[in-house]
Design a protein around this motif. Structure first.
Motif, PDB file in Angstrom:
ATOM      1  N   LYS A   1       0.857  -1.176   0.000  1.00  0.00           N
ATOM      2  CA  LYS A   1       0.000   0.000   0.000  1.00  0.00           C
ATOM      3  C   LYS A   1       0.896   1.229   0.000  1.00  0.00           C
ATOM      4  O   LYS A   1       1.628   1.487   0.960  1.00  0.00           O
ATOM      5  CB  LYS A   1      -0.914   0.011   1.241  1.00  0.00           C
TER       6      LYS A   1
ATOM      7  N   PHE B   1       0.882   5.293  -0.385  1.00  0.00           N
ATOM      8  CA  PHE B   1       0.023   6.484  -0.382  1.00  0.00           C
ATOM      9  C   PHE B   1       0.713   7.596  -1.154  1.00  0.00           C
ATOM     10  O   PHE B   1       1.861   7.936  -0.842  1.00  0.00           O
ATOM     11  CB  PHE B   1      -0.217   6.986   1.041  1.00  0.00           C
TER      12      PHE B   1
ATOM     13  N   ALA C   1       3.987   2.785   2.850  1.00  0.00           N
ATOM     14  CA  ALA C   1       3.515   2.424   4.192  1.00  0.00           C
ATOM     15  C   ALA C   1       3.611   0.919   4.426  1.00  0.00           C
ATOM     16  O   ALA C   1       4.043   0.475   5.488  1.00  0.00           O
ATOM     17  CB  ALA C   1       2.087   2.911   4.391  1.00  0.00           C
TER      18      ALA C   1
ATOM     19  N   GLY D   1       3.622   0.700   9.708  1.00  0.00           N
ATOM     20  CA  GLY D   1       2.645   0.158   8.765  1.00  0.00           C
ATOM     21  C   GLY D   1       1.660  -0.847   9.338  1.00  0.00           C
ATOM     22  O   GLY D   1       0.894  -1.461   8.593  1.00  0.00           O
TER      23      GLY D   1
ATOM     24  N   THR E   1      -1.968   0.131   8.694  1.00  0.00           N
ATOM     25  CA  THR E   1      -2.245   0.085   7.258  1.00  0.00           C
ATOM     26  C   THR E   1      -2.525  -1.363   6.825  1.00  0.00           C
ATOM     27  O   THR E   1      -3.429  -1.605   6.028  1.00  0.00           O
ATOM     28  CB  THR E   1      -1.067   0.694   6.469  1.00  0.00           C
TER      29      THR E   1
ATOM     30  N   ARG F   1      -6.049  -2.090   8.010  1.00  0.00           N
ATOM     31  CA  ARG F   1      -7.073  -1.414   7.209  1.00  0.00           C
ATOM     32  C   ARG F   1      -7.194  -2.040   5.824  1.00  0.00           C
ATOM     33  O   ARG F   1      -8.264  -2.046   5.231  1.00  0.00           O
ATOM     34  CB  ARG F   1      -6.766   0.079   7.128  1.00  0.00           C
TER      35      ARG F   1
END
Ligand SMILES: Nc1ncnc2c1ncn2[C@@H]1O[C@H](COP(=O)(O)OP(=O)(O)OP(=O)(O)O)[C@@H](O)[C@H]1O
Ligand SMILES: Nc1ncnc2c1ncn2[C@@H]1O[C@H](COP(=O)(O)OP(=O)(O)O)[C@@H](O)[C@H]1O
Ligand code: SF4
Ligand code: SF4
Ligand SMILES: [Mg+2]
Ligand SMILES: [Mg+2]
Lengths: 332, 329
Positions: free
Chosen positions: A13, A15, A31, A54, A57, A60
């Motif tokens: 992931k 960002f 992340a 992380g 993250t 999520r």
């Protein structure tokens, strides 16, 4: 071996962030940058590591609160990272979350009854109005709150009670996996003990799997079956509890454990003091990401990134000092 | 003679729901070069105690009574101007959230420099050099660059260390640290604890450390004071307190934390819970403050408040049945 409940394969992931106020070029926060692990039914896997490495993250991504950059998240054999909304609905029921902050994660205008009824209705779990009522009172009993509390609002409760409501809301969906993101971190010592005990009871009662994200290593040791240690978007070591706490192998895991102060006056401890701050996940160091702080760094670490290698039956370590062990991925 | 001597400190707040007796008759002392830890449940009055020592309680709604003697002077009798000269000079404080005490619009270098210029009378050049030296001392990489940065450009751990640098810049005789490492990772925490110990060794400062991390207490405190509902309920040298806690609340607190290594030594067990909640400090408390949650409470406890009694060398506790309690631990 039976199918794991959750498989995460090479999850990334990134960002996007603006490089500067007037810059058109965009940079990325790496992340999570290639993370793989599995969780079996009824198992607790803990994610530990410094702030910003992380952990949340990963949590999520599993909850699919955003689209991932690359990799796969597989629940019970079915990919959920790219599942269509119709399949995702049922998948969402099976993975629930409990956050750190019981204060901000509950809608202050809703009564506890409505907070808990929402997931039950959304996922069509109640057969009738009576069934809904039965479920609500059962949930209150499960998290050991008085039934009359159903008619009150979150602000009328203490931090620990609110966290029980948060847990009841997660349980209402009858999940198989709960992501606990620093779920006990904000709580006072004595309240923390109550919630930790509750989570352990629920796990054995319902066979729940937990992804337990925490920076409190003593609590992790108390709760977990296995531990994955993260550093700057990568897993550097993953192993069963015993191996992590008795025989950690990665230099970062060793530093982390050595830094925990023991509640025993006079205990002889030699914390490995890491020099320097956590590097930025926007420009992670080349080679081994830990090389800027590693006390054992050598030339190769600065140029070549180590991969996770088997260091024992169930222990995997990403460090050049593990040379000689066959490289593989932990699913292998 | 003790460096700090607090006698019958009472800090009360007028609130719409009644008078909140946040700190209600607490006495303690700290010797030169000594580290005293204050522990207790959130809301038990630890921060209010330390803010009272600094005279940073807003009055009104707050009101401080009792006496706080520091190096022979009663701080509660000083003028605001005299108190300002002591704050940041003889006594400094590290707050839990660094952003609340750092000024967001000034560079960190300027903030350290101003402290030095005001309190030590250094000129700008000397202060600048000393600021960089302090940042080096607290382990901030590239201090020459960091002095020109603003607080938001630093990570949480760095901000905390800047605050520590400011707090220590003037070699205080007493450092008050309110949960200085709670928001930090263990690796950074280890660096900061080491720093506090180094500085203590270097300048002989006394430290009051407020924390809920019993590991940190065991590591750096010499004596521990346990607070509950605005009162002191126990006090002892650190080893003694961990070995034989006498107050049931202290026993509950020590039983509620898991120990690192518990899975290896086979000592893993269910964590002890302290049932119930802290009493409402706005209502008068009759009898023992802990009676509502104590497994040993009797009618005697509910009617008469126990006084602090000597339970061993330098060990005091407020419990009618502490002998019994010690057996239950
Ligand atoms: N929406 C976002 N946009 C940009 N960067 C983000 C975003 N969310 C997280 N990050 C960055 O990704 C990195 C990992 O964040 P994450 O919240 O996963 O950390 P964590 O390990 O959970 O840390 P903590 O222990 O502090 O909760 C951090 O550098 C963070 O600043
Ligand atoms: N400015 C204030 N006005 C009213 N009550 C306050 C104020 N500051 C603190 N209190 C109350 O004093 C009590 C003790 O607070 P505090 O010392 O911050 O607890 P802790 O032990 O967690 O540091 C709490 O009941 C708190 O609500
Ligand atoms: S690969 Fe090198 S720098 Fe990385 S952890 Fe191992 S020894 Fe340290
Ligand atoms: S005095 Fe009584 S209620 Fe209070 S702590 Fe002792 S035994 Fe418990
Ligand atoms: Mg997080
Ligand atoms: Mg406080």
């Amino acid at each position: 071996m039976s199918l794991p409940l959750l498989q995460v394969n090479d999850l990334k992931k990134h960002f996007p962030v603006k490089a500067g106020l007037f810059s058109r070029k965009s940079e990325f926060v790496y992340a999570v940058d290639g993370v793989s692990f599995e969780i079996a039914r009824g198992e607790t896997l803990s994610l530990v590591g410094e702030s910003g490495c992380g952990k949340s993250t990963v949590g999520r991504a599993i909850l699919r609160l955003f689209d991932i950059t690359a990799g796969q998240v597989i629940l019970d054999g079915q990919r959920i990272d790219d599942a269509a909304p119709s399949t995702m609905r049922q998948m969402r029921r099976r993975v629930q979350v409990v956050f750190q902050d019981p204060f901000s994660s509950l809608n202050p205008r809703m009564r506890v009854r409505d907070i808990l009824a929402e997931p039950i209705r959304n996922f069509g779990l109640a057969k009738s109005a009576e069934d809904l009522e039965v479920r609500l009172t059962a949930l209150m009993d499960t998290v050991r709150l008085p039934r009359e509390a159903l008619n009150r609002r979150p602000h009328e409760f203490s931090g620990g009670q609110r966290q029980r409501i948060g847990i009841a809301r997660a349980l209402a969906a009858e999940p198989e996996l709960i992501v606990c993101d620093e779920a006990v971190s904000a709580l006072d010592v004595s309240v923390k003990a109550q919630i930790v005990n509750l989570l352990q009871d629920l796990q054995s009662e319902f066979g729940l799997a937990l992804l337990f994200i925490s920076h409190d290593l003593a609590i992790v040791e108390h709760m977990t079956h296995r531990v994955a240690v993260m550093y700057l978007g990568k897993i550097v070591e993953v192993a069963p509890r015993r191996e992590i706490f008795a025989a950690p192998r990665h230099p970062y895991t060793k530093a982390l454990l050595s830094a925990v102060p023991l509640p025993e006056p006079g205990a002889q401890r030699n914390p490995i003091i890491l020099k320097g701050d956590v590097p930025s996940p926007i420009n992670p160091p080349k080679g081994c990401r830990f090389h800027t702080r590693c006390p054992l760094v050598f030339d190769r670490c600065r140029v070549e990134e180590p991969v996770l290698r088997a260091a024992g039956a169930e222990q995997w370590v990403a460090c050049h000092l593990e040379e000689g062990a066959p490289a593989a991925s932990p699913e292998g | 003679m003790a460096l700090l001597e607090v006698d019958n400190l009472q800090t009360h707040f007028r609130t719409p729901g009644g008078i909140n007796r946040a700190v209600d008759g607490v006495s303690f002392h700290v010797n030169e070069g000594e580290t005293l830890a204050i522990v207790g449940e959130s809301g038990c009055g630890k921060s209010v105690t330390s803010m009272s020592l600094m005279r940073l309680i807003p009055e009104p709604p707050g009101r401080i009574a009792g006496s706080i003697r520091f190096a022979g002077k009663d701080l509660l009798k000083l003028s605001d101007r005299e108190m300002r000269a002591i704050r940041g000079n003889d006594i400094s404080m590290i707050f839990q959230e660094p952003m609340t005490s750092l000024n967001p619009v000034l560079t960190v270098g300027r903030q350290i420099r101003e402290t030095l210029m005001i309190h030590q009378g250094l000129d700008k050049q000397a202060a600048e050099a000393h600021a960089i030296e302090m940042l080096t001392l607290v382990g901030i990489p590239e201090p020459g660059r960091r002095v020109r940065e603003y607080p938001h450009q630093l990570s949480g751990g760095m901000r905390q260390r800047v605050m520590i640098a400011i707090a220590l810049a003037c070699n205080p005789k007493l450092l008050i640290a309110d949960e200085p490492t709670t928001a930090l990772d263990v690796t950074i925490q280890a660096q900061i604890l080491k720093l506090m110990l180094d500085l203590k060794r270097r300048v002989g400062a006394a430290i009051i450390l407020i924390t809920h991390d019993l590991g940190v207490v065991a590591e750096i405190a010499e004596r521990v004071m346990v607070m509950y509902a605005g009162r002191k309920v126990e006090e002892a040298p650190v080893a003694e307190l961990f070995r034989s806690p006498r107050h049931p609340y202290t026993q509950g607190l020590l039983g509620a934390v898991p120990r690192l290594g518990s899975s290896l030594t086979g000592t893993a067990r269910r964590l002890a819970e302290i049932p119930g909640q802290v009493p409402d400090l706005r209502k008068p408390i009759v009898g023992c403050v802990f009676a509502g949650r104590c497994a040993l409470a009797t009618d005697l406890c509910r009617q008469y408040a126990p006084g602090l009694e000597e339970k061993g060398p330098r060990h005091i506790a407020a419990c009618h049945y502490s002998a019994k309690g010690a057996v239950a631990a």
